[in-house]
Design a protein around this motif. Structure first.
Motif, PDB file in Angstrom:
ATOM      1  N   LEU A   1       0.837  -1.195   0.000  1.00  0.00           N
ATOM      2  CA  LEU A   1       0.000   0.000   0.000  1.00  0.00           C
ATOM      3  C   LEU A   1       0.876   1.253   0.000  1.00  0.00           C
ATOM      4  O   LEU A   1       1.972   1.262   0.552  1.00  0.00           O
ATOM      5  N   LYS A   2       0.383   2.296  -0.615  1.00  0.00           N
ATOM      6  CA  LYS A   2       1.096   3.568  -0.680  1.00  0.00           C
ATOM      7  C   LYS A   2       0.623   4.556   0.378  1.00  0.00           C
ATOM      8  O   LYS A   2       1.335   5.490   0.720  1.00  0.00           O
ATOM      9  N   GLN A   3      -0.595   4.357   0.859  1.00  0.00           N
ATOM     10  CA  GLN A   3      -1.124   5.197   1.927  1.00  0.00           C
ATOM     11  C   GLN A   3      -2.212   4.443   2.670  1.00  0.00           C
ATOM     12  O   GLN A   3      -2.774   3.480   2.165  1.00  0.00           O
ATOM     13  N   LEU A   4      -2.477   4.886   3.870  1.00  0.00           N
ATOM     14  CA  LEU A   4      -3.563   4.353   4.687  1.00  0.00           C
ATOM     15  C   LEU A   4      -4.368   5.530   5.208  1.00  0.00           C
ATOM     16  O   LEU A   4      -3.852   6.638   5.344  1.00  0.00           O
ATOM     17  N   ILE A   5      -5.609   5.263   5.515  1.00  0.00           N
ATOM     18  CA  ILE A   5      -6.441   6.237   6.193  1.00  0.00           C
ATOM     19  C   ILE A   5      -6.900   5.634   7.507  1.00  0.00           C
ATOM     20  O   ILE A   5      -6.681   4.449   7.774  1.00  0.00           O
ATOM     21  N   ALA A   6      -7.507   6.449   8.318  1.00  0.00           N
ATOM     22  CA  ALA A   6      -8.131   5.999   9.554  1.00  0.00           C
ATOM     23  C   ALA A   6      -9.371   6.849   9.753  1.00  0.00           C
ATOM     24  O   ALA A   6      -9.384   8.033   9.403  1.00  0.00           O
TER      25      ALA A   6
END
Length: 171
Positions: A126-131
């Protein structure tokens, strides 16, 4: 994208896939007042329902891409959940976590989440994650910021009518 390993280890913790025998722990965690307040009531009221939840929701995610919520243990005792979810209503995968009250504010969530961030980047690709959290969940906001997440915006009300705070982090 690679399939994630079943077991991760940190200095103090083992972060592993959930098993049906984790049902008593999950029942306890999912009925904690803070779970209901910040995550929501999932209607899990007995060990059988917790076992069904593990099989139908948690373990089903592993079969797809190896992601999903994992049980965090210390000395073989389950103390929390931490993992990555891909929700239908979000563009990016999101990190989630929940711990029993007696294991909060001891660095366990940070340690487990940091290992999940490494997994997301190095194994899953993955290149980014959110929360996403409720705006009132200041403890989660603090942990996310410590992990390098940045608040982006408040999302419109979800199916439960709750507005959610969206955080984001590049990997």
């Amino acid at each position: 994208m690679s399939i994630a390993p079943r077991i991760l280890r940190t200095k103090r913790l083992v972060v592993r896939e959930a098993e049906t025998q984790d049902a008593p722990f999950l029942l306890q965690l999912m009925n904690d007042p803070d779970w209901h307040r910040f995550i929501g009531d999932r209607g899990v009221r007995d060990v059988a329902a917790a076992g069904d939840y593990i099989e139908q929701r948690v373990r089903a995610a592993y079969a797809t891409d190896g992601m999903g919520m994992r049980v965090v243990t210390i000395d073989n005792k389950p103390i929390g959940l931490c993992g990555i979810n891909q929700r239908d209503y979000l563009d990016d995968a999101d990190i989630g976590f929940a711990f029993l009250p007696e294991y909060r504010r001891a660095g366990y969530a940070f340690e487990a989440c940091a290992e999940i961030l490494t997994l997301a980047k190095d194994v899953v690709g993955l290149k980014q994650l959110i929360a996403i959290t409720l705006p009132s969940n200041k403890a989660s906001h603090g942990l996310l910021e410590k992990l390098g997440f940045v608040f982006r915006r408040i999302l419109p009300p979800d199916a439960d009518g709750d507005e959610l705070a969206l955080f984001q982090r590049a990997l």
